[in-house]
Motif scaffolding. Structure first.
Motif, PDB file in Angstrom:
ATOM      1  N   ASP B 240       0.853  -1.191   0.000  1.00  0.00           N
ATOM      2  CA  ASP B 240       0.000   0.000   0.000  1.00  0.00           C
ATOM      3  C   ASP B 240       0.888   1.240   0.000  1.00  0.00           C
ATOM      4  O   ASP B 240       1.699   1.423   0.911  1.00  0.00           O
ATOM      5  CB  ASP B 240      -0.900  -0.020   1.247  1.00  0.00           C
ATOM      6  CG  ASP B 240      -1.944   1.091   1.226  1.00  0.00           C
ATOM      7  OD1 ASP B 240      -1.690   2.140   0.592  1.00  0.00           O
ATOM      8  OD2 ASP B 240      -3.007   0.911   1.839  1.00  0.00           O
ATOM      9  N   PRO B 241       0.735   2.092  -1.020  1.00  0.00           N
ATOM     10  CA  PRO B 241       1.581   3.298  -1.074  1.00  0.00           C
ATOM     11  C   PRO B 241       1.398   4.200   0.147  1.00  0.00           C
ATOM     12  O   PRO B 241       2.305   4.937   0.500  1.00  0.00           O
ATOM     13  CB  PRO B 241       1.107   4.016  -2.332  1.00  0.00           C
ATOM     14  CG  PRO B 241       0.230   3.089  -3.056  1.00  0.00           C
ATOM     15  CD  PRO B 241      -0.187   1.996  -2.142  1.00  0.00           C
ATOM     16  N   PHE B 242       0.204   4.142   0.756  1.00  0.00           N
ATOM     17  CA  PHE B 242      -0.015   4.999   1.924  1.00  0.00           C
ATOM     18  C   PHE B 242       0.896   4.576   3.078  1.00  0.00           C
ATOM     19  O   PHE B 242       1.329   5.404   3.873  1.00  0.00           O
ATOM     20  CB  PHE B 242      -1.483   4.954   2.373  1.00  0.00           C
ATOM     21  CG  PHE B 242      -2.428   5.621   1.416  1.00  0.00           C
ATOM     22  CD1 PHE B 242      -1.988   6.196   0.242  1.00  0.00           C
ATOM     23  CD2 PHE B 242      -3.778   5.688   1.700  1.00  0.00           C
ATOM     24  CE1 PHE B 242      -2.856   6.815  -0.646  1.00  0.00           C
ATOM     25  CE2 PHE B 242      -4.665   6.316   0.825  1.00  0.00           C
ATOM     26  CZ  PHE B 242      -4.204   6.865  -0.352  1.00  0.00           C
ATOM     27  N   THR B 247       0.008   9.374   1.984  1.00  0.00           N
ATOM     28  CA  THR B 247      -1.074   9.665   1.035  1.00  0.00           C
ATOM     29  C   THR B 247      -0.615  10.579  -0.095  1.00  0.00           C
ATOM     30  O   THR B 247      -1.277  10.670  -1.125  1.00  0.00           O
ATOM     31  CB  THR B 247      -2.294  10.295   1.739  1.00  0.00           C
ATOM     32  OG1 THR B 247      -1.895  11.512   2.357  1.00  0.00           O
ATOM     33  CG2 THR B 247      -2.887   9.359   2.780  1.00  0.00           C
TER      34      THR B 247
END
Lengths: 65, 567
Positions: B240-242, B247
């Protein structure tokens, strides 16, 4: 061997980061973020030549921030 | 059994009681909706005595389910005039749950113009304390002062000078887990003004000496299910890039396809978007001793928060997010990430919503009060909010107030609330959500961006918005929506968890019904507050102007918007 997330992809001389991603079953289109050896790449940089031991992390954006 | 605290700001009393049976298995956004419809007249003055300010923990608060300690702040919105639930991370909700509190309801307004703190001590005593000495103090100084006075085993929920001044774009800031910085925000809808109208400067909650123990119907089963979901989130977080970046990674996904708003939603592409993108962010973090992969609340395995330092390596801001960066950045033509971080810090400090405020700056640029890209000028205008100058007060009331003051023709608001950083012409499902959400233009109410990349047409977009709005309304009652995204394949487990925690049905329909009921209650509240179908529309220019990036207009007709919630 190149690693794309948990998957191993056979290294072929001249292959690009994008080639390795596609071989591992990933799209290079919108909604994905790519990190190579810890560095975030832009879409244009996916045409960069991969090295034999490259570690690629493809991440799918599933919601906004 | 969960408890509630009722704070009467007129009588200056605090009363702890068991929470009513009908609310026991609710939480978060769902609890806000059901409590408000029964206790607040929808047509009341948002800053008057009949309105109430609610702080709610989630359905699964205090449990082992990751990210279940979100804080929902609710009331009739001073900005939209409708119902508002503003959802935040931070440390406070976990401590409320540890004290056995599911709801804090603040009602009435003080007879005298005085400020108060609600203090909940480690032994569970709750009382109002004089806070006049903190008047005019902004959030960072306030948190420092509180820590000096009461120690650091606590969380704060506070307003800055913006909330005290009743600015309609003012936020409520919540301290982060570990760092204690007041950088988490219940930002949207001007709930800081509502808190200011109650004379409540802050809630200070200490870690309890003895943790509240909830009586589960079947604790073992609950924990087994929670563990399953936690593993799914932890596994998902790996890619997950977050988690891996933050974000801000969203910039990389919106910058090339016209979703990233540029110069007041002009529809153009912004060639320099990478200047405020993930790569720059990660480089700055690494070279300045900043940090990502931080949890804003205890027990979070997604860990999307960060700490962003200035050029000298000193702390500048945290919880530095995509919306803030995109809207102060490309949407104002600004490419200086450090300047944007300073704006974020200033907004958190005085306590205003970065989304509405950044859009207000874009209004100034659109009308020539500032030049596009003028970061210094933008910072000066933000300082005017803190100083309370004439224009600063207008700025504090958000994008629409500034747009109207400057005679701007293109004001990107729905229900008086400014849009988040997604151009609705190029993610039409999100545009439908902006238009129809009872919350106003709110991306967290149902962001259809993930599906917009393979747009199957207008009908599909309406379908996706509808489904997402239902899902988000129950997700906002239960856990962080970022973690929620990773448990989508196992959503029926949420029904089983409700059964294991509270008894009764373990069917998934219990969860989805909660989502639908929440949405319909919110819409009912808004209707009684005077909103009509005309409030469920985007600003006219999105229907008229094509996005230069894609040639797309917002072409969802009124009928489609009107039937969206006919379940």
């Amino acid at each position: 061997m190149i690693r794309v997330n948990e998957k191993e992809v056979e290294f072929i001389r001249g292959m690009t980061i994008a080639d390795a991603m596609i071989k591992a079953g990933w799209s290079t289109g919108d909604g994905t973020i790519v990190m190579v050896d810890g560095e975030v790449l832009s879409k244009e940089e996916l045409s960069r030549e991969a090295e034999s031991d490259t570690e690629i992390r493809v991440m799918l954006l599933i919601s906004g921030g | 059994m969960w408890s509630k605290l009722t704070i009467d700001m007129e009588a200056l009393t605090v009363q702890k009681q068991p929470l009513e049976e009908e609310f026991q298995d609710l939480g978060g956004r769902g609890l806000v909706a059901q409590y408000l419809i029964k206790n607040v007249p929808p047509n009341c003055d948002p800053l008057g005595k009949e309105n109430q300010l609610l702080f709610c923990t989630s359905v699964f608060a205090g449990t082992r389910l990751t990210t279940s300690n979100r804080l929902s702040v609710g009331g009739k919105s001073p900005l939209t005039g409708g119902i508002k639930e503003s959802n935040s991370g931070g440390f406070a909700a976990a401590l409320f749950a540890d004290h056995g509190l599911k709801l804090i309801a603040v009602k009435n307004i003080p007879r005298e113009d005085k400020l108060w703190i609600l203090r909940i001590t480690s032994d569970g005593e709750a009382s109002l304390q004089d806070a006049e000495e903190y008047r005019g103090m902004n959030n960072y100084d306030f948190v420092d002062a509180i820590k000096e006075r009461f120690g650091d085993k606590l969380a704060t929920v506070s307003i800055g000078s913006a909330g005290e001044r009743r600015y309609r774009a003012s936020s409520i800031q919540i301290s982060e887990f570990n760092s204690g910085h007041p950088s988490r925000a219940a930002a949207r809808g001007g709930l800081g003004a509502l808190m200011g109208s109650k004379g409540l400067k802050a809630i200070v909650v200490e870690k309890p000496m003895e943790k509240f123990k909830f009586e589960f119907k079947d604790e073992e089963k609950f924990n087994e299910l929670a563990l399953k979901l936690n593993k799914m989130v932890a596994e998902g977080a790996k890619t997950d890039p977050f988690h891996n970046i933050g974000t801000i990674a969203t910039i990389e996904a919106t910058g090339e396809n016209g979703i990233l708003p540029v110069k007041n939603f002009s529809g153009k592409l912004f060639q320099d978007y990478k200047e405020v993108g993930a790569k720059k962010f990660m480089t700055n973090l690494a070279s300045r001793g900043g940090k990502n992969k931080m949890a804003c609340q205890p027990g979070c395995v997604l860990q999307c928060s960060n700490c962003y330092n200035d050029k000298d390596g000193n702390y500048l801001t945290s919880g530095f997010e995509y919306e803030t960066i995109a809207l102060f950045g490309p949407n104002c033509g600004i490419t200086d990430l450090d300047a944007i971080a300073s704006m974020d810090r200033l907004c958190d400090d005085i306590g205003v919503d970065t989304i509405d405020t950044a859009n207000a700056i874009a209004m100034c640029m659109e009308t020539g009060k500032l030049q596009w890209g003028d970061a210094e000028g933008a910072l000066e205008l933000l300082k005017e909010m803190a100083d309370g100058t004439g224009f600063g007060q207008i700025m504090g009331n958000g994008c629409e107030a500034v747009g109207n003051e400057l005679n701007c023709e293109r004001i990107p608001v729905v229900k008086h609330q400014a849009m988040a950083a997604y151009d609705p012409r190029n993610t039409k499902g999100t545009g439908i959500t902006y238009a129809t959400s009872p919350m106003g233009a709110d991306h967290t109410a149902g962001l259809a961006m993930g599906r917009a990349f393979d747009d199957r047409g207008r009908a599909a977009q309406a379908y996706v918005s509808n489904k997402l709005q239902v899902a988000m309304s129950f997700a906002d009652s239960m856990m962080c929506i970022f973690a929620f995204a990773h448990v989508v394949p196992a959503l029926p487990l949420l029904g089983e968890m409700m059964g294991a925690m509270y008894g009764g049905s373990s069917e998934y329909s219990r969860v989805t019904t909660m989502g639908v009921k929440t949405l319909l209650t919110e819409r009912g509240f808004n209707k009684m507050a005077g909103m009509t179908e005309k409030d469920d529309r985007l600003p006219e220019f999105f229907y008229r102007e094509r996005s230069e990036a894609t040639g797309s207009k917002f072409d969802i007709d009124d009928y489609e918007l009107e039937v969206l919630f006919e379940f």
